[in-house]
Design a protein around this motif. Structure first.
Motif, PDB file in Angstrom:
ATOM      1  N   LYS A 147       0.828  -1.211   0.000  1.00 56.14           N
ATOM      2  CA  LYS A 147       0.000   0.000   0.000  1.00 56.14           C
ATOM      3  C   LYS A 147       0.864   1.264   0.000  1.00 56.14           C
ATOM      4  N   TYR A 148       2.186   1.101   0.182  1.00 55.30           N
ATOM      5  CA  TYR A 148       3.110   2.234   0.195  1.00 55.30           C
ATOM      6  C   TYR A 148       3.775   2.413  -1.168  1.00 55.30           C
ATOM      7  N   LYS A 149       4.227   3.617  -1.431  1.00 59.82           N
ATOM      8  CA  LYS A 149       4.900   3.922  -2.687  1.00 59.82           C
ATOM      9  C   LYS A 149       6.358   3.486  -2.638  1.00 59.82           C
ATOM     10  N   ASP A 150       6.939   3.388  -3.807  1.00 57.13           N
ATOM     11  CA  ASP A 150       8.362   3.070  -3.884  1.00 57.13           C
ATOM     12  C   ASP A 150       9.179   4.128  -3.151  1.00 57.13           C
ATOM     13  N   GLY A 151      10.094   3.674  -2.287  1.00 54.89           N
ATOM     14  CA  GLY A 151      10.950   4.582  -1.546  1.00 54.89           C
ATOM     15  C   GLY A 151      10.325   5.202  -0.319  1.00 54.89           C
ATOM     16  N   GLU A 152       9.095   4.806  -0.010  1.00 51.39           N
ATOM     17  CA  GLU A 152       8.401   5.366   1.148  1.00 51.39           C
ATOM     18  C   GLU A 152       8.790   4.633   2.423  1.00 51.39           C
ATOM     19  N   ARG A 153       8.815   5.346   3.529  1.00 58.49           N
ATOM     20  CA  ARG A 153       9.101   4.737   4.836  1.00 58.49           C
ATOM     21  C   ARG A 153       7.914   3.857   5.238  1.00 58.49           C
ATOM     22  N   ILE A 154       8.226   2.697   5.807  1.00 58.54           N
ATOM     23  CA  ILE A 154       7.172   1.773   6.206  1.00 58.54           C
ATOM     24  C   ILE A 154       7.255   1.480   7.695  1.00 58.54           C
ATOM     25  N   PRO A 155       6.108   1.162   8.339  1.00 56.17           N
ATOM     26  CA  PRO A 155       6.102   0.823   9.770  1.00 56.17           C
ATOM     27  C   PRO A 155       6.838  -0.488  10.027  1.00 56.17           C
ATOM     28  N   LEU A 156       7.220  -0.670  11.268  1.00 55.70           N
ATOM     29  CA  LEU A 156       8.014  -1.844  11.614  1.00 55.70           C
ATOM     30  C   LEU A 156       7.304  -3.157  11.334  1.00 55.70           C
ATOM     31  N   GLN A 157       5.972  -3.200  11.469  1.00 57.22           N
ATOM     32  CA  GLN A 157       5.253  -4.463  11.295  1.00 57.22           C
ATOM     33  C   GLN A 157       5.277  -4.951   9.848  1.00 57.22           C
ATOM     34  N   PHE A 158       5.618  -4.078   8.911  1.00 54.30           N
ATOM     35  CA  PHE A 158       5.678  -4.465   7.511  1.00 54.30           C
ATOM     36  C   PHE A 158       7.095  -4.812   7.053  1.00 54.30           C
ATOM     37  N   MET A 159       8.079  -4.591   7.922  1.00 55.83           N
ATOM     38  CA  MET A 159       9.468  -4.864   7.558  1.00 55.83           C
ATOM     39  C   MET A 159       9.782  -6.332   7.787  1.00 55.83           C
ATOM     40  N   LEU A 198      15.908   1.657  18.203  1.00 55.16           N
ATOM     41  CA  LEU A 198      17.126   2.455  18.082  1.00 55.16           C
ATOM     42  C   LEU A 198      17.147   3.312  16.821  1.00 55.16           C
ATOM     43  N   TYR A 199      16.450   2.847  15.788  1.00 61.44           N
ATOM     44  CA  TYR A 199      16.433   3.560  14.502  1.00 61.44           C
ATOM     45  C   TYR A 199      14.993   3.694  14.000  1.00 61.44           C
ATOM     46  N   PRO A 200      14.194   4.510  14.640  1.00 64.71           N
ATOM     47  CA  PRO A 200      12.782   4.649  14.232  1.00 64.71           C
ATOM     48  C   PRO A 200      12.663   5.243  12.834  1.00 64.71           C
ATOM     49  N   LYS A 201      11.641   4.797  12.126  1.00 68.80           N
ATOM     50  CA  LYS A 201      11.337   5.298  10.778  1.00 68.80           C
ATOM     51  C   LYS A 201      12.521   5.149   9.830  1.00 68.80           C
ATOM     52  N   SER A 202      13.203   4.017   9.940  1.00 68.30           N
ATOM     53  CA  SER A 202      14.417   3.804   9.133  1.00 68.30           C
ATOM     54  C   SER A 202      14.256   2.683   8.113  1.00 68.30           C
ATOM     55  N   PHE A 203      13.014   2.221   7.871  1.00 68.31           N
ATOM     56  CA  PHE A 203      12.745   1.136   6.930  1.00 68.31           C
ATOM     57  C   PHE A 203      12.112   1.687   5.654  1.00 68.31           C
ATOM     58  N   ILE A 204      12.570   1.177   4.523  1.00 67.36           N
ATOM     59  CA  ILE A 204      12.102   1.652   3.223  1.00 67.36           C
ATOM     60  C   ILE A 204      11.549   0.467   2.415  1.00 67.36           C
TER      61      ILE A 204
END
Length: 217
Positions: A147-159, A198-204
């Motif tokens: 549901k996210y765009k290419d290069g968009e930050r994703i929540p931890l549950q989707f990583m 330790l690294y919030p909002k760091s997933f793409i």
């Protein structure tokens, strides 16, 4: 070049994937990066089919390393063994029932910066197969990070780490996969949560790093 000087370690846990592992190996051997830039570690988690025999056909080839478990240890331990076998700054993960395109490894790299520590690719269905209802959901456009765009930050549950790349330094700081977790997906979410602390909002999410996923559901 000695393996310690490679830029990327590719970790591939394998369990009963005799129908796909050879194509997986070949797709990783055929990457656009030169062979002296990456190593591949295949961990056979005590498969009871011919997965181990197929892997051994490739163990003497440059940048291919095969590890056999004497007992089934689970996905978390298999990945951890591959991580510990290598030493590169970047670690890519792929499952043994997946096949990737030629630029798969290169496709992750442009997304990384100081504030991005992990990048997840997508899984797509093989061509010319009829999907059952569960598979239609699994490969659906609204499931998970799609549901996210290419290069968009994703929540931890989707990583998730079936098709992903991350910085080794982050694992060394946050810890490896929790080997006590055996249920599907639990080890991924646990690691993602520890990294997020330790690294919030760091997933793409990358829409340029697809893997073709052959596992039937």
């Amino acid at each position: 070049m000695d393996k310690i000087k490679k830029n990327i370690d590719v970790v591939v846990p394998c369990y009963n994937v005799e129908g796909t592992i050879e194509d997986c190996i070949k797709s990783l051997r055929d990457q656009s990066l030169s062979k002296n830039e990456y190593n591949c570690y295949f961990i056979n988690d005590h498969s009871n089919d011919s997965t181990g025999v197929i892997l051994d056909k490739y163990k003497s080839i440059e940048n291919i390393y095969v590890i056999h478990h004497k007992e089934n240890q689970g996905l978390a331990m298999s990945r951890n063994q591959g991580i510990k076998a290598g030493s590169s700054n970047m670690i890519a993960f792929l499952d043994g029932d997946m096949v990737v395109k030629k630029n798969w490894l290169e496709s992750f790299l442009p997304y990384f910066c100081d504030s991005v520590v992990a990048v997840m690719g997508d899984n797509i269905a093989p061509e010319n197969i009829s999907l059952n209802p569960i598979e239609k959901y699994y490969f659906g456009d609204l499931r998970g990070a799609r549901k996210y765009k290419d290069g968009e930050r994703i929540p931890l549950q989707f990583m998730l780490f079936g098709n992903a790349m991350l910085k080794r330094a982050v694992l060394q700081e946050c810890g490896y996969f929790d080997e006590s977790m055996k249920k599907y997906g639990g080890e991924d979410t646990d690691l993602s949560a520890r990294i997020w602390d330790l690294y919030p909002k760091s997933f793409i999410f990358s829409k340029n790093s697809d893997s073709v996923h052959y596992h039937r559901r």
